[in-house]
Design an enzyme around this catalytic site. Structure first.
Site, PDB file in Angstrom:
ATOM      1  N   SER A   1     -18.337  -9.807   8.895  1.00 34.87           N
ATOM      2  CA  SER A   1     -19.027  -8.697   8.294  1.00 34.87           C
ATOM      3  C   SER A   1     -18.711  -7.122   8.919  1.00 34.87           C
ATOM      4  O   SER A   1     -18.186  -7.196  10.235  1.00 34.87           O
ATOM      5  CB  SER A   1     -20.456  -8.971   8.472  1.00 34.87           C
TER       6      SER A   1
HETATM    7  N1  SAH Z   1     -21.140 -14.496  10.489  1.00 34.48           N
HETATM    8  C1  SAH Z   1     -19.719 -14.658  10.292  1.00 34.48           C
HETATM    9  C2  SAH Z   1     -19.477 -14.056   8.987  1.00 34.48           C
HETATM   10  C3  SAH Z   1     -19.839 -14.828   7.935  1.00 34.48           C
HETATM   11  S1  SAH Z   1     -18.846 -15.208   6.640  1.00 34.48           S
HETATM   12  C4  SAH Z   1     -19.188 -13.983  11.584  1.00 34.48           C
HETATM   13  O1  SAH Z   1     -19.854 -13.403  12.321  1.00 34.48           O
HETATM   14  O2  SAH Z   1     -17.764 -13.743  11.489  1.00 34.48           O
HETATM   15  C5  SAH Z   1     -19.872 -16.265   5.564  1.00 34.48           C
HETATM   16  C6  SAH Z   1     -19.388 -17.597   6.232  1.00 34.48           C
HETATM   17  O3  SAH Z   1     -20.362 -18.482   5.436  1.00 34.48           O
HETATM   18  C7  SAH Z   1     -18.157 -18.206   5.708  1.00 34.48           C
HETATM   19  O4  SAH Z   1     -17.271 -18.565   6.670  1.00 34.48           O
HETATM   20  C8  SAH Z   1     -18.263 -19.308   4.728  1.00 34.48           C
HETATM   21  O5  SAH Z   1     -17.448 -20.223   4.827  1.00 34.48           O
HETATM   22  C9  SAH Z   1     -19.702 -19.927   5.197  1.00 34.48           C
HETATM   23  N2  SAH Z   1     -20.651 -20.282   4.302  1.00 34.48           N
HETATM   24  C10 SAH Z   1     -20.751 -20.358   3.022  1.00 34.48           C
HETATM   25  N3  SAH Z   1     -21.641 -21.235   2.433  1.00 34.48           N
HETATM   26  C11 SAH Z   1     -22.119 -22.051   3.511  1.00 34.48           C
HETATM   27  C12 SAH Z   1     -22.956 -23.133   3.920  1.00 34.48           C
HETATM   28  N4  SAH Z   1     -23.436 -23.632   2.442  1.00 34.48           N
HETATM   29  N5  SAH Z   1     -22.873 -23.605   4.833  1.00 34.48           N
HETATM   30  C13 SAH Z   1     -22.356 -23.172   5.965  1.00 34.48           C
HETATM   31  N6  SAH Z   1     -21.395 -22.083   5.886  1.00 34.48           N
HETATM   32  C14 SAH Z   1     -21.333 -21.489   4.588  1.00 34.48           C
END
Ligand code: SAH
Length: 217
Positions: free
Chosen positions: A58
Site C-alpha cells: 500500500s
Molecule cells: N499489508 C501488505 C499489503 C497487502 S496487499 C503490506 O504491508 O505489504 C494485499 C494482500 O492480501 C495480497 O498479498 C493478497 O495476496 C492478500 N490476500 C487477498 N485475499 C486474502 C485472503 N483471503 N487471505 C489472506 N490474504 C489475502
C-alpha cells in the site's frame, strides 16, 4: 531520491500521521526493506508498489491512515489479513510490542517473501505469518484486540466480528473488486459501531468470505 525522514515529514504535513507512536514506527521500520529490489529507489514515494503476483504494498499514506484508525497499544494482540510484503505487520508489531501480530497470506510466494522480509523487524519473534485464507480469520488465536484487513472485502465477514474482542477495533475496506470504502468497526458492549472513512482502492480479498477467485484469472 527522497529519504525516509522526508516521507514521514510529508505524511505529517498532509495530516496522515497524527500520533507520535505512528511517526516513530514509520521512521523506524524502513519501507525500502519491504519493496522488491528494483523498486528501492521509489520506496519513499507516496505510492503503492508492485510486490509480485499482481499484488501491491500500500501507499505510505494509506498505511498511516490505517495505523492511526487502529490505535494499537502496547501488549495488544493483532490480526492482519493480507501479509503482502510484511511491512504493515512489522509496523504493527513495533506498536504492539510486547504484544503479538498474527498475519495471514493466501499466496505462497508472498508468504515466503514476507518470512524473509520480517527477519529485519525488531521483535520479529512476535510476528507469526500464517499461510491460508484469512477471510475466515484465525479462530485458534481469537479474540484479537485489533483486526486489519489490507485487501478489499465484499462485506464485513461475520467470523471476523466474532473474533474481535470486546472494545476491539477492526479496519477493513468494504466494497467492490477495485474500489471500496474504508470502515472502522468498533465492538462496544457487544454492539457493532461502523464509521466510513472514505474511498480507497485495495486488491480484492479472495477466499471463503471474500470474492471468488474465478474473477481474476
Ligand atoms: N499489508 C501488505 C499489503 C497487502 S496487499 C503490506 O504491508 O505489504 C494485499 C494482500 O492480501 C495480497 O498479498 C493478497 O495476496 C492478500 N490476500 C487477498 N485475499 C486474502 C485472503 N483471503 N487471505 C489472506 N490474504 C489475502
Amino acid at each position: 531520491m527522497k529519504n525516509l525522514e522526508e516521507l514521514v515529514k510529508e505524511l505529517i504535513r498532509e495530516g496522515f500521521i497524527r500520533s507520535e507512536s505512528v511517526r516513530e514506527a514509520m521512521l523506524t521500520i524502513d519501507r525500502k526493506d519491504f519493496v522488491p529490489y528494483i523498486y528501492r529507489e521509489e520506496a519513499y514515494i507516496d505510492e503503492p508498489l508492485p510486490i509480485g503476483e499482481d499484488q501491491t504494498i500500500s501507499a505510505p499514506h494509506m498505511v498511516a491512515i490505517m495505523l492511526e484508525l487502529l490505535d494499537i497499544r502496547r501488549g495488544m494482540k493483532v490480526l492482519e489479513i493480507g501479509t503482502g510484503s510484511g511491512y504493515n505487520a512489522c509496523l504493527m508489531e513495533y506498536l504492539a510490542y510486547p504484544g503479538r501480530v498474527i498475519t495471514i497470506e493466501r499466496l505462497k510466494s508472498l508468504y515466503y517473501i514476507a518470512q524473509e522480509n520480517i527477519k529485519r523487524c525488531p521483535h520479529s519473534e512476535n510476528i507469526r505469518i500464517v499461510y491460508g485464507d484469512g477471510s475466515q480469520g484465525y479462530p485458534e488465536e481469537a479474540p484479537f484486540d485489533r483486526i486489519v484487513v489490507t485487501c478489499g472485502a465484499p462485506d464485513i465477514p461475520q467470523v471476523l466480528l466474532e473474533q474481535l474482542s470486546e472494545g476491539g477495533i477492526m479496519v477493513i475496506p468494504v466494497g467492490g473488486h477495485y474500489f471500496q470504502d474504508l470502515y472502522r468497526v468498533i465492538k462496544r458492549k457487544g454492539e457493532i459501531v461502523k464509521e466510513n472513512h472514505g474511498s480507497v482502492a485495495f486488491v480484492p480479498m479472495i477466499g471463503k468470505f471474500g470474492f471468488k477467485e474465478e474473477f481474476y484469472i
